[in-house]
Design a protein around this motif. Structure first.
Motif, PDB file in Angstrom:
ATOM      1  N   ALA A   1      -0.144 -17.386  -9.772  1.00 20.34           N
ATOM      2  CA  ALA A   1      -0.248 -15.928  -9.709  1.00 20.34           C
ATOM      3  C   ALA A   1      -1.230 -15.487  -8.628  1.00 20.34           C
ATOM      4  O   ALA A   1      -2.313 -16.070  -8.507  1.00 20.34           O
ATOM      5  CB  ALA A   1      -0.694 -15.376 -11.060  1.00 20.34           C
ATOM      6  N   PRO A   2      -0.897 -14.482  -7.840  1.00 21.17           N
ATOM      7  CA  PRO A   2      -1.817 -13.992  -6.796  1.00 21.17           C
ATOM      8  C   PRO A   2      -3.057 -13.348  -7.411  1.00 21.17           C
ATOM      9  O   PRO A   2      -2.947 -12.486  -8.293  1.00 21.17           O
ATOM     10  CB  PRO A   2      -0.972 -12.948  -6.043  1.00 21.17           C
ATOM     11  CG  PRO A   2       0.441 -13.177  -6.455  1.00 21.17           C
ATOM     12  CD  PRO A   2       0.387 -13.747  -7.836  1.00 21.17           C
ATOM     13  N   GLN A   3      -4.220 -13.742  -6.950  1.00 17.26           N
ATOM     14  CA  GLN A   3      -5.451 -13.150  -7.469  1.00 17.26           C
ATOM     15  C   GLN A   3      -5.537 -11.647  -7.208  1.00 17.26           C
ATOM     16  O   GLN A   3      -5.999 -10.906  -8.084  1.00 17.26           O
ATOM     17  CB  GLN A   3      -6.667 -13.876  -6.879  1.00 17.26           C
ATOM     18  CG  GLN A   3      -6.874 -15.274  -7.452  1.00 17.26           C
ATOM     19  CD  GLN A   3      -7.006 -15.274  -8.961  1.00 17.26           C
ATOM     20  OE1 GLN A   3      -7.813 -14.526  -9.525  1.00 17.26           O
ATOM     21  NE2 GLN A   3      -6.229 -16.117  -9.624  1.00 17.26           N
ATOM     22  N   PRO A   4      -5.098 -11.143  -6.035  1.00 15.53           N
ATOM     23  CA  PRO A   4      -5.137  -9.691  -5.840  1.00 15.53           C
ATOM     24  C   PRO A   4      -4.288  -8.944  -6.871  1.00 15.53           C
ATOM     25  O   PRO A   4      -4.630  -7.816  -7.258  1.00 15.53           O
ATOM     26  CB  PRO A   4      -4.575  -9.513  -4.426  1.00 15.53           C
ATOM     27  CG  PRO A   4      -4.890 -10.803  -3.734  1.00 15.53           C
ATOM     28  CD  PRO A   4      -4.720 -11.853  -4.785  1.00 15.53           C
ATOM     29  N   LEU A   5      -3.193  -9.533  -7.312  1.00 14.96           N
ATOM     30  CA  LEU A   5      -2.376  -8.910  -8.352  1.00 14.96           C
ATOM     31  C   LEU A   5      -3.165  -8.813  -9.651  1.00 14.96           C
ATOM     32  O   LEU A   5      -3.183  -7.759 -10.312  1.00 14.96           O
ATOM     33  CB  LEU A   5      -1.094  -9.711  -8.574  1.00 14.96           C
ATOM     34  CG  LEU A   5      -0.281  -9.332  -9.820  1.00 14.96           C
ATOM     35  CD1 LEU A   5       0.214  -7.900  -9.725  1.00 14.96           C
ATOM     36  CD2 LEU A   5       0.875 -10.305 -10.026  1.00 14.96           C
ATOM     37  N   LEU A   6      -3.843  -9.894 -10.040  1.00 14.59           N
ATOM     38  CA  LEU A   6      -4.615  -9.884 -11.282  1.00 14.59           C
ATOM     39  C   LEU A   6      -5.757  -8.878 -11.217  1.00 14.59           C
ATOM     40  O   LEU A   6      -6.047  -8.182 -12.202  1.00 14.59           O
ATOM     41  CB  LEU A   6      -5.156 -11.284 -11.565  1.00 14.59           C
ATOM     42  CG  LEU A   6      -4.110 -12.396 -11.681  1.00 14.59           C
ATOM     43  CD1 LEU A   6      -4.791 -13.736 -11.919  1.00 14.59           C
ATOM     44  CD2 LEU A   6      -3.107 -12.094 -12.783  1.00 14.59           C
ATOM     45  N   GLU A   7      -6.388  -8.780 -10.043  1.00 13.30           N
ATOM     46  CA  GLU A   7      -7.463  -7.797  -9.877  1.00 13.30           C
ATOM     47  C   GLU A   7      -6.918  -6.381 -10.009  1.00 13.30           C
ATOM     48  O   GLU A   7      -7.557  -5.512 -10.624  1.00 13.30           O
ATOM     49  CB  GLU A   7      -8.127  -7.996  -8.517  1.00 13.30           C
ATOM     50  CG  GLU A   7      -8.893  -9.319  -8.408  1.00 13.30           C
ATOM     51  CD  GLU A   7      -9.263  -9.659  -6.974  1.00 13.30           C
ATOM     52  OE1 GLU A   7      -9.018  -8.813  -6.083  1.00 13.30           O
ATOM     53  OE2 GLU A   7      -9.783 -10.772  -6.735  1.00 13.30           O
ATOM     54  N   ALA A   8      -5.729  -6.142  -9.457  1.00 12.93           N
ATOM     55  CA  ALA A   8      -5.114  -4.818  -9.557  1.00 12.93           C
ATOM     56  C   ALA A   8      -4.729  -4.508 -11.004  1.00 12.93           C
ATOM     57  O   ALA A   8      -4.911  -3.374 -11.476  1.00 12.93           O
ATOM     58  CB  ALA A   8      -3.889  -4.738  -8.649  1.00 12.93           C
TER      59      ALA A   8
END
Length: 268
Positions: free
Chosen positions: A97-104
């Protein structure tokens, strides 16, 4: 000392995770527990199954750490699709999973709520205990009735479970333990995908736990998988299930990675 199977795989894992191994285990997991509807939004797999509540069958799974462009638009698109099925939108976070997605997601009021361990064991070098043999059944109806009973699940999902099992492409062993007077005691699904064998939907009736039946069932499934040509076994288990983890550790299973389910908190 020669290392093979799961030992070699485990040694290859870096501190950031062995992404090729994660991809392979994710792929065999999808084939072993197929959703009724699978569509892709970029590299995100959108899995839905109207008749069965399993989270693995009803979630969005991002499969490329670099694929997070237009994440908000894509999440909203997935939400509408899930609404059509009457399902809450869930995102399944693996090491892919992309970390920027999780942060968003976190910034938008999402939070992880369940953790699952993905584990493997080297079948080639595993010494299996000498236990009562349970041969696999090919009777899907009988297996489903036993599985629903020992999992204490709603019989209304029987048709959906039949569709899931019928859709599994790799060779499958349906393991059942029954008592003529008391009905089903345990049930387990073993799916052999080339050199990998998956243990799924394993449960023992509550009043028969901690009596050795779980050891018997797991031994039987792993023995069948090894005879059928599997070299490595894999499974997924809730990280909070201490008794299951203890059993799997005794059989040489070790954690490869974890995944987490995310949902948007109410009122976010």
């Amino acid at each position: 000392m020669v290392t093979i199977g799961a030992d070699r795989l485990m040694q290859a894992i870096s501190p950031h995770g062995n992404l090729p191994l994660v991809r392979r285990l994710e792929a065999v997991g999808f084939r072993a527990w197929p959703a009724a509807s699978v569509v892709y939004d970029g590299s995100w797999q959108v899995r839905l199954t109207g008749g069965h509540p399993s989270k693995r069958l009803n979630c969005v799974v991002p499969l490329d750490p670099s694929d997070y462009r237009d994440a908000a638009i894509r999440i909203e698109r997935a939400r509408k699709r899930f609404e059509h099925y009457g399902r809450p939108l869930l995102v399944r976070e693996t090491p892919l999973a992309p970390q920027p997605l999780l942060e968003a997601l976190r910034a938008d009021g999402w939070a992880p709520f369940e953790t699952v361990n993905v584990m493997t064991a080297d079948l080639a070098g595993l010494e299996l205990p000498d236990t009562i043999s349970h041969l696999p059944s090919h009777d899907i109806g009988r297996y489903i009735d036993a599985s629903l009973a020992v999992h204490e699940e709603d019989p209304a999902i029987k048709p959906a479970l039949a569709e899931i099992l019928s859709a599994i492409k790799p060779p499958t062993g349906l393991f059942i333990a029954e008592d003529p007077g008391n009905g089903p005691l345990a049930a387990m699904l073993c799916v052999q995908d080339n050199d990998l064998a998956g243990i799924l939907s394993f449960a023992v009736a509550p009043d028969r736990r901690r009596q050795g039946l779980g050891t018997e069932m797991l031994t039987a499934a792993l023995r069948w998988a090894r005879i059928s040509g599997a070299r490595t076994a894999w499974l997924q288990v809730d990280a909070s299930n201490a008794s299951a983890l203890s059993l799997y550790h005794r059989f040489g299973f070790r954690e490869v990675y974890r995944y987490h389910y995310w949902r948007q908190e109410t009122g976010a």
